[in-house]
Design an enzyme around this catalytic site. Structure first.
Site, PDB file in Angstrom:
ATOM      1  N   GLY A 117       0.827  -1.200   0.000  1.00 25.48           N
ATOM      2  CA  GLY A 117       0.000   0.000   0.000  1.00 25.48           C
ATOM      3  C   GLY A 117       0.859   1.245   0.000  1.00 25.48           C
ATOM      4  O   GLY A 117       1.597   1.501   0.956  1.00 25.48           O
ATOM      5  N   GLY A 118       0.782   2.022  -1.076  1.00 23.08           N
ATOM      6  CA  GLY A 118       1.600   3.222  -1.209  1.00 23.08           C
ATOM      7  C   GLY A 118       0.845   4.493  -0.902  1.00 23.08           C
ATOM      8  O   GLY A 118       1.095   5.533  -1.517  1.00 23.08           O
ATOM      9  N   GLU A 166       2.330  -1.025  -4.662  1.00 21.26           N
ATOM     10  CA  GLU A 166       1.119  -0.220  -4.818  1.00 21.26           C
ATOM     11  C   GLU A 166       0.354  -0.661  -6.056  1.00 21.26           C
ATOM     12  O   GLU A 166       0.924  -0.755  -7.144  1.00 21.26           O
ATOM     13  CB  GLU A 166       1.488   1.268  -4.911  1.00 21.26           C
ATOM     14  CG  GLU A 166       0.365   2.203  -5.318  1.00 21.26           C
ATOM     15  CD  GLU A 166      -0.865   2.103  -4.417  1.00 21.26           C
ATOM     16  OE1 GLU A 166      -1.975   1.975  -4.956  1.00 21.26           O
ATOM     17  OE2 GLU A 166      -0.701   2.144  -3.170  1.00 21.26           O
ATOM     18  N   HIS A 206      10.581  37.348   6.013  1.00 22.87           N
ATOM     19  CA  HIS A 206      11.738  36.859   5.264  1.00 22.87           C
ATOM     20  C   HIS A 206      12.879  36.592   6.247  1.00 22.87           C
ATOM     21  O   HIS A 206      13.116  37.401   7.150  1.00 22.87           O
ATOM     22  CB  HIS A 206      12.178  37.899   4.239  1.00 22.87           C
ATOM     23  CG  HIS A 206      13.424  37.536   3.500  1.00 22.87           C
ATOM     24  ND1 HIS A 206      13.439  36.608   2.480  1.00 22.87           N
ATOM     25  CD2 HIS A 206      14.701  37.976   3.647  1.00 22.87           C
ATOM     26  CE1 HIS A 206      14.671  36.488   2.023  1.00 22.87           C
ATOM     27  NE2 HIS A 206      15.454  37.323   2.711  1.00 22.87           N
TER      28      HIS A 206
END
Length: 465
Positions: A183-184, A206, A444
């Site tokens: 299962g991915g 998957e 920033h």
């Protein structure tokens, strides 16, 4: 049999259940909550919290290993590290114990009675609880079902021995040398990535054409690149068939129809979760269903008067924060307040490396609903803060209506981007437009500047790209 009465009875002390009970207690409602295991539910005990602890430990270990192997570009060197995984698990368990105690303490502070035991409906107002001291009957005016979900098991790969679910994976005594993840989706990749960083040889199987099929390809591509860099083998369009060789190997059918086998120390099955709707007498109530889930309205009311349902048992998205919001709302409704579910968005986060955040509608979902959209993304390779973190793969993307620039969705993928989910959600809940984001000063240097720049780019004048 001892009997007690209360105004509100909550079945299940997971995130939704305990939030509902605490809020009800704060509002002066006589509340009882029943839990068969420890307070906190799957998320706290065997899901969200322990997995993030292991993911963090794996990241720290990977950083030291890179320094020891001379792969650090920062000039940092180290001797070869070792990993005592049992100690890692003990540290994780300590966090869980602290949070368990915290939830229990908050319930007590709110005046909520916590009863440990298994609940079973006898009728719509009566629940029998099997406790350590014997059965107890509880009569309630209102009942909230918050029983959560459980891992889906594969018929040809029953849990036991080498086959484990995420619960067992988070309690292993040592790192498996070889791990096959069936299962991915987000659970499989979160844990698979962590174990790969800690030294396991990981293979992901998957069935869909690509990993993380619930996300669009732009978002999953950086995760796929990172898995490749970690040496994780990913087999897509591949089907797990059955265990062979006395349970030491898994037979799979590859994308070209060929049959092969994968041997491993552990096989981790992560193919989804299903609602817990059996084992507590729900069948006697005959509530309306929506597929496997309990059907609810915009106030979390079921088809039976006086019975509510919240969380995973009510459908997708199966997310703890959705359950918590529903629980808080239901408590206030029971207290007589006017409330209804009118949330614009529920953020979803995939704690892979890098992390994925989605809020609202994707470009394809928006177009599918008939919207003409403007969508643009700003890459982290042009973001100073991302460069200083050594992880520039990823982006932030905005999706807005073309006519009035109302934001319909925000998505992103990048290291640490989970912490921006609240900003994305708030923008949608407040009805922000591209201009609102563009005219907001973003500090920033931070990764949040990519959100600002994505909005600017969609308006036609990005500064740094």
């Amino acid at each position: 049999m001892p009997e007690i009465t209360c105004k509100l009875l909550v079945i299940g002390a997971g995130p939704g259940g305990y939030t509902c009970a605490i809020r009800a207690g704060q509002l002066g409602i006589d509340t009882v909550i029943i839990e068969a295991e420890k307070p906190g539910g799957t998320c706290l005990n065997v899901g969200c919290i322990p997995s993030k602890a292991v993911i963090h430990a794996a990241h720290e270990y990977e950083t030291i290993v890179a320094a020891a192997e001379g792969k650090s570009e920062l000039g940092i060197s180290s001797t070869k590290p070792s990993l005592d995984f049992a100690k890692t698990i003990a540290w994780k368990d300590g966090i869980i114990r602290r949070l368990n105690g915290g939830v229990a303490g908050l319930l007590k502070k709110a005046g909520v009675r916590l009863i440990a035991g298994h609940a079973r409906f006898r009728d719509g107002k009566s629940i029998e609880v099997e406790t350590q001291s014997g059965p107890q009957m509880i009569h309630a005016e209102t009942v909230v079902i918050a029983t959560g979900s459980e891992p889906v098991a594969l018929l040809h790969m029953p849990l036991g021995g080498r086959v484990i679910s995420s619960t067992e994976a988070l309690a292993l005594a040592e790192i498996p040398k070889k791990l096959v993840v069936v299962g991915g989706g987000y659970i499989g990749l979160e844990l698979g990535t962590a174990f790969a960083k800690m030294g396991a040889a990981v293979t992901v199987v998957e069935a869909a054409p690509r990993i993380l099929p619930q996300y669009d390809g732009e978002l999953s591509a950086p995760v796929a690149r990172r898995l490749s860099a970690l040496g994780v083998s990913v087999l897509t369009s591949a089907k797990a068939k059955a265990l062979v060789a006395d349970g030491t190997a898994l037979a799979i059918e590859t994308a070209d129809g060929q049959q092969t086998t994968l041997d491993a120390d552990k096989f981790l099955v992560t193919v989804g979760r299903r609602p817990v709707t059996s084992g507590f007498g729900l069948e006697i109530l005959d509530l309306d269903r929506s597929g496997p889930f309990i059907r609810i309205d915009d106030r979390c009311r079921t088809s039976m008067r006086g019975i509510y349902a919240i969380g995973d048992v009510t459908g997708e998205p199966m997310l703890a924060h959705r359950a918590m919001a529903q629980g808080e709302m239901v408590a206030e409704i029971v207290a007589g307040q006017r409330r209804a579910w009118d949330r614009v968005s529920i953020p979803a986060i995939c704690f892979t490396d890098p992390e994925i955040v989605t809020v609202g509608l994707s470009p394809s979902e928006s177009s599918g609903r008939g919207f003409d959209v403007k969508t643009d993304l700003f890459p982290f390779k042009a973001n100073g803060r991302a460069l200083t973190l050594e992880r520039e793969d990823g982006f932030i993307r905005t999706v807005a209506r073309a006519d009035n620039h109302l934001l319909l969705g925000i998505q992103g993928v990048g290291v640490g981007i989970a912490e921006l989910s609240a900003a994305f959600s708030l923008a949608l809940e407040m009805g922000a437009r591209l201009e609102d984001i563009a005219m907001t000063i973003h500090a920033h240097p931070t990764q949040s500047e990519a959100f600002h720049e994505a909005a600017l780019k969609s308006l036609g004048h990005a500064i740094h790209f």
